[in-house]
Structure formats: C-alpha cells, structure tokens
Design a protein around this motif. Structure first.
Motif, PDB file in Angstrom:
ATOM      1  N   ARG A  13      -2.836   7.805  -2.094  1.00  0.00           N
ATOM      2  CA  ARG A  13      -1.387   7.910  -1.979  1.00  0.00           C
ATOM      3  C   ARG A  13      -0.782   8.351  -3.310  1.00  0.00           C
ATOM      4  N   ALA A  14       0.381   8.998  -3.235  1.00  0.00           N
ATOM      5  CA  ALA A  14       1.104   9.353  -4.456  1.00  0.00           C
ATOM      6  C   ALA A  14       1.764   8.086  -4.975  1.00  0.00           C
ATOM      7  N   LYS A  15       1.200   7.506  -6.020  1.00  0.00           N
ATOM      8  CA  LYS A  15       1.674   6.229  -6.530  1.00  0.00           C
ATOM      9  C   LYS A  15       2.180   6.403  -7.957  1.00  0.00           C
ATOM     10  N   ALA A  16       3.032   5.477  -8.372  1.00  0.00           N
ATOM     11  CA  ALA A  16       3.546   5.495  -9.745  1.00  0.00           C
ATOM     12  C   ALA A  16       2.434   5.113 -10.715  1.00  0.00           C
ATOM     13  N   ASP A  17       2.598   5.504 -11.979  1.00  0.00           N
ATOM     14  CA  ASP A  17       1.614   5.098 -12.983  1.00  0.00           C
ATOM     15  C   ASP A  17       2.242   4.210 -14.050  1.00  0.00           C
ATOM     16  N   ASN A  18       3.446   3.727 -13.795  1.00  0.00           N
ATOM     17  CA  ASN A  18       4.164   2.888 -14.740  1.00  0.00           C
ATOM     18  C   ASN A  18       3.882   1.418 -14.426  1.00  0.00           C
ATOM     19  N   GLU A  19       2.956   0.798 -15.162  1.00  0.00           N
ATOM     20  CA  GLU A  19       2.549  -0.580 -14.906  1.00  0.00           C
ATOM     21  C   GLU A  19       3.674  -1.575 -15.171  1.00  0.00           C
ATOM     22  N   ALA A  20       4.716  -1.159 -15.907  1.00  0.00           N
ATOM     23  CA  ALA A  20       5.785  -2.091 -16.274  1.00  0.00           C
ATOM     24  C   ALA A  20       6.839  -2.243 -15.189  1.00  0.00           C
ATOM     25  N   VAL A  21       6.701  -1.539 -14.073  1.00  0.00           N
ATOM     26  CA  VAL A  21       7.753  -1.520 -13.055  1.00  0.00           C
ATOM     27  C   VAL A  21       8.072  -2.919 -12.541  1.00  0.00           C
ATOM     28  N   GLN A  43       0.809  -1.209   0.000  1.00  0.00           N
ATOM     29  CA  GLN A  43       0.000   0.000   0.000  1.00  0.00           C
ATOM     30  C   GLN A  43       0.848   1.266   0.000  1.00  0.00           C
ATOM     31  N   SER A  44       1.955   1.248   0.720  1.00  0.00           N
ATOM     32  CA  SER A  44       2.771   2.455   0.877  1.00  0.00           C
ATOM     33  C   SER A  44       3.864   2.590  -0.169  1.00  0.00           C
ATOM     34  N   SER A  45       4.086   1.567  -0.970  1.00  0.00           N
ATOM     35  CA  SER A  45       5.156   1.620  -1.969  1.00  0.00           C
ATOM     36  C   SER A  45       4.729   2.486  -3.150  1.00  0.00           C
ATOM     37  N   ARG A  46       5.447   3.555  -3.366  1.00  0.00           N
ATOM     38  CA  ARG A  46       5.068   4.488  -4.426  1.00  0.00           C
ATOM     39  C   ARG A  46       5.294   3.917  -5.812  1.00  0.00           C
ATOM     40  N   PHE A  47       6.256   2.999  -5.959  1.00  0.00           N
ATOM     41  CA  PHE A  47       6.555   2.510  -7.305  1.00  0.00           C
ATOM     42  C   PHE A  47       5.538   1.479  -7.788  1.00  0.00           C
ATOM     43  N   ILE A  48       4.641   1.004  -6.904  1.00  0.00           N
ATOM     44  CA  ILE A  48       3.589   0.076  -7.313  1.00  0.00           C
ATOM     45  C   ILE A  48       2.328   0.884  -7.616  1.00  0.00           C
ATOM     46  N   THR A  49       1.771   0.723  -8.795  1.00  0.00           N
ATOM     47  CA  THR A  49       0.619   1.511  -9.214  1.00  0.00           C
ATOM     48  C   THR A  49      -0.618   1.141  -8.404  1.00  0.00           C
ATOM     49  N   ARG A  60      31.394   4.752 -18.223  1.00  0.00           N
ATOM     50  CA  ARG A  60      32.539   4.011 -17.694  1.00  0.00           C
ATOM     51  C   ARG A  60      32.654   4.164 -16.174  1.00  0.00           C
ATOM     52  N   LEU A  61      31.541   4.121 -15.511  1.00  0.00           N
ATOM     53  CA  LEU A  61      31.518   4.186 -14.049  1.00  0.00           C
ATOM     54  C   LEU A  61      30.233   3.539 -13.553  1.00  0.00           C
ATOM     55  N   VAL A  62      30.179   3.330 -12.223  1.00  0.00           N
ATOM     56  CA  VAL A  62      28.985   2.769 -11.605  1.00  0.00           C
ATOM     57  C   VAL A  62      27.981   3.886 -11.357  1.00  0.00           C
ATOM     58  N   ALA A  63      26.741   3.666 -11.748  1.00  0.00           N
ATOM     59  CA  ALA A  63      25.708   4.695 -11.627  1.00  0.00           C
ATOM     60  C   ALA A  63      24.419   4.064 -11.110  1.00  0.00           C
ATOM     61  N   THR A  64      23.487   4.920 -10.721  1.00  0.00           N
ATOM     62  CA  THR A  64      22.181   4.453 -10.252  1.00  0.00           C
ATOM     63  C   THR A  64      21.082   4.935 -11.191  1.00  0.00           C
ATOM     64  N   TYR A  65      20.020   4.125 -11.290  1.00  0.00           N
ATOM     65  CA  TYR A  65      18.903   4.440 -12.175  1.00  0.00           C
ATOM     66  C   TYR A  65      17.597   4.113 -11.457  1.00  0.00           C
ATOM     67  N   ARG A  66      16.685   5.073 -11.428  1.00  0.00           N
ATOM     68  CA  ARG A  66      15.396   4.816 -10.811  1.00  0.00           C
ATOM     69  C   ARG A  66      14.593   3.862 -11.675  1.00  0.00           C
ATOM     70  N   ILE A  67      14.045   2.844 -11.043  1.00  0.00           N
ATOM     71  CA  ILE A  67      13.341   1.806 -11.792  1.00  0.00           C
ATOM     72  C   ILE A  67      12.119   2.355 -12.511  1.00  0.00           C
ATOM     73  N   ASP A  68      11.389   3.278 -11.883  1.00  0.00           N
ATOM     74  CA  ASP A  68      10.174   3.784 -12.522  1.00  0.00           C
ATOM     75  C   ASP A  68      10.468   4.787 -13.626  1.00  0.00           C
ATOM     76  N   ARG A  69      11.758   5.059 -13.899  1.00  0.00           N
ATOM     77  CA  ARG A  69      12.138   5.924 -15.031  1.00  0.00           C
ATOM     78  C   ARG A  69      12.714   5.098 -16.181  1.00  0.00           C
ATOM     79  N   ILE A  70      12.745   3.798 -16.011  1.00  0.00           N
ATOM     80  CA  ILE A  70      13.302   2.914 -17.042  1.00  0.00           C
ATOM     81  C   ILE A  70      12.195   2.482 -17.997  1.00  0.00           C
ATOM     82  N   ASP A  71      12.511   2.487 -19.280  1.00  0.00           N
ATOM     83  CA  ASP A  71      11.534   2.122 -20.309  1.00  0.00           C
ATOM     84  C   ASP A  71      12.200   1.169 -21.309  1.00  0.00           C
ATOM     85  N   SER A  72      11.436   0.225 -21.826  1.00  0.00           N
ATOM     86  CA  SER A  72      11.890  -0.682 -22.897  1.00  0.00           C
ATOM     87  C   SER A  72      13.138  -1.462 -22.497  1.00  0.00           C
ATOM     88  N   LEU A  73      13.155  -2.017 -21.303  1.00  0.00           N
ATOM     89  CA  LEU A  73      14.324  -2.773 -20.839  1.00  0.00           C
ATOM     90  C   LEU A  73      14.375  -4.155 -21.474  1.00  0.00           C
TER      91      LEU A  73
END
Length: 321
Positions: free
Chosen positions: A128-136, A90-96, A199-212
């Motif tokens: 709640r403020a939830k994500a709208d990306n069903e592909a997460v 319920q509280s996870s924002r990345f789940i629609t 050429r380095l280690v980086a972080t990426y938000r899952i709900d901003r990823i598309d077409s993986l």
C-alpha cells in the motif's frame, strides 16, 4: 516477588492459549510456569491465583465436567471487531508500514487463539502507499492534548521537491496555531485551527507537520459562529476557494458518488428518466473542478455562472498546445 510474577504468568498463559474450545488444565499451567523458570508447586497456589484474577475482573471460566479446566471467556473485542480495526490500520496511509505491523500484532492479541489464523489475510500491508513519517502518531497525540488543554501549538510545515526532498515552508519558520479539531478526509488526517500569522482558520495535513510542540500560551477561542461541521462540508472537502452554491446535472448512476461527497441530506431533484439535479455548497477550487472532470462527462456544472467560467478555464488549459 515470585508470587506476583506467578499470578501474571498464569493470566498470560490463559489469555494467549485458551478459549471456550481450547481449555487448560492445572498440569498444563504448572508446565508453563516451570518453563518460565518458576519452581513447580502444587495446585492450590495456582487455584488461588486464578481466584484472585477472577476477583479483579478477569472472565476466567472453570469447566468442572472431567477435571478442573480453565479458559478466558470474554475479551475486549470479538474477532469481527478486531478484523475491522486491522483493516482500518492496514488501509490508513498516514500510518507507516512499520507502525502498521506493530499495531496489527497488538490487535491480534485480543482475539481467541483459535481465531488468530483468520487474521493472516490482513497482514500484507507493505504494497500500500503508506506514509514514511514515524512521528505522525505522536503528533496526533500532542494535538489532541493541546485541544483538551486549550493551548497553542508550534510546528514546521514541509513540502516535497521534485527530487522528493523535504523542504520546510517559509525557510523553516515556526507556525503558531490554536488547534480546534482533527479531521479525516480522503484517507488523510488534518488539523484545523486558527493561524496566528494568517489570522484565519486553516487546515494542515498531519503527515506534513514537523517538530510540533505544545506551548504554554492559551489558544485563541473559536469564533462564536464557527462550527466544525459547517467548515468541513463546504470548504474542507473541496479545499480552499470561494464558497458558493452549485447546481450539478448528473446521470442517475452518480447518485452514490453525490451522497458520498455531500451526504444523504444533499438537495436533489429528478429532471428526466436519466438525470437528476444536485445542489450543494462547495469551495470553488481546482480540486472541485477536478472532481467534476473525473466524472467523464456524466456530470455537468450548470450554475452559478462564475463556477461554469472557472471550469471552462480549467478545460482550456488542458486543450492548450
């Protein structure tokens, strides 16, 4: 075919309607099977079905005090555990909201029938403020698969415009990353991995990823001195920036906030009756300075000098006309 169907229906009825205080008789089971379209039979085949279910591991108890009555005694989770899982969903924002309702409905099947009404308080999630990306969830699953198989992933990464439109970075060019781990921070899900382009280690938000997609190319091995825990503590929690050790003078009431941010192992020392000093490694960034600013003056940045200068520059921006 009808015999196999009947055994499954018997289990479904017992699972959904019985517990220690709500038992079922053979006649009730027969009535249910008849409502499901099966021809009414005598008691012996149903008893055999129940015996087979018990032999396969189902914890079905037979109460013989008056007549044979049956109930499911042990389930995968108890009610308290299901409530905890539902709260997390319920509280996870990345789940629609749609996926939240579906997951909560599934989790609700694991509690005793008499306890289901206690879960009703959990079902109000749309505010709640939830994500709208069903592909997460699918993206998360693919990344875990790529990590386990040691493969690179490719994807597009997007931002939002002032009109709330999604725009892919770099004109929609594909990112190629060797995923190392999934991290959870500030109610967001992130992937950390080695970027081919940077050429380095980086972080990426899952709900901003598309077409993986998972590629056939082997992932770049982790550097020998690379540890996810080291990366997460100083750099990830405060985002990118020059890493250094800072000294913070804090009012006593902020100890919980300091521990929440840096953990119980953070170095602290009492300075007077009202203050303590905390020393921790962070990555200097606007996010870190904003966190200090949010204390409302209850936290002061003492050292190093470059961190103090950076904080003053941020404050000057706020004071400009």
């Amino acid at each position: 075919m009808e015999l196999k169907h009947r055994t499954l229906l018997v289990f479904k009825f017992l699972w959904e309607t019985t517990d220690e205080t709500h038992t079922a008789s053979l006649e009730q089971i027969k009535d249910y099977l008849e409502r499901c379209g099966l021809s009414r039979s005598d008691s012996r085949p149903i008893k055999n079905d129940i015996d087979q279910l018990i032999a396969l591991g189902a914890d079905i108890v037979v109460d013989r005090r008056v007549q044979n009555r049956y109930f499911v005694a042990t389930r995968h989770f108890d009610t308290a555990e299901v409530k905890l899982l539902i709260d997390a969903v319920q509280s996870s924002r990345f789940i629609t909201p749609k996926k939240s309702r579906a997951l909560i409905a599934k989790l609700s099947t694991f509690v005793e029938p008499s306890q289901k009404q206690l879960l009703n308080r959990q079902l109000y999630v749309d505010c709640r403020a939830k994500a709208d990306n069903e592909a997460v969830l699918r993206v998360v699953d693919h990344i875990h698969t790529a990590i386990a198989d040691g493969r690179k992933v490719t994807f597009r990464y997007f931002d939002y415009t002032p009109t709330k439109e999604k725009v892919h970075r770099h004109g929609g060019a594909l990112y190629a990353v060797s995923p190392y781990a999934m991290l959870w921070n500030s109610d967001q899900y992130y992937m950390v991995g080695f970027s081919d382009a940077r050429r380095l280690v980086a972080t990426y938000r899952i709900d901003r990823i598309d077409s993986l997609s998972i590629t056939a190319e082997a992932a770049v091995p982790r550097p020998q001195n690379f540890r996810i825990s080291d990366y997460f503590a100083p750099a990830f929690s405060m985002f990118s920036g020059e890493e250094c050790e800072v000294e913070l003078l804090c009012e006593n009431k902020l100890m919980s906030s300091i521990i929440d941010r840096f953990g119980e192992s953070v170095r602290t020392e009492i300075t007077d009756e009202r203050h303590f000093k905390a020393t921790a490694s962070v990555a200097l960034s606007d996010n870190f300075y904003g966190w200090v600013f949010a204390s409302g003056g209850k936290m002061r940045l003492l050292n190093p000098p470059e961190a103090v200068r950076g904080f003053r520059e941020i404050l000057e921006r706020y004071a400009e006309n």
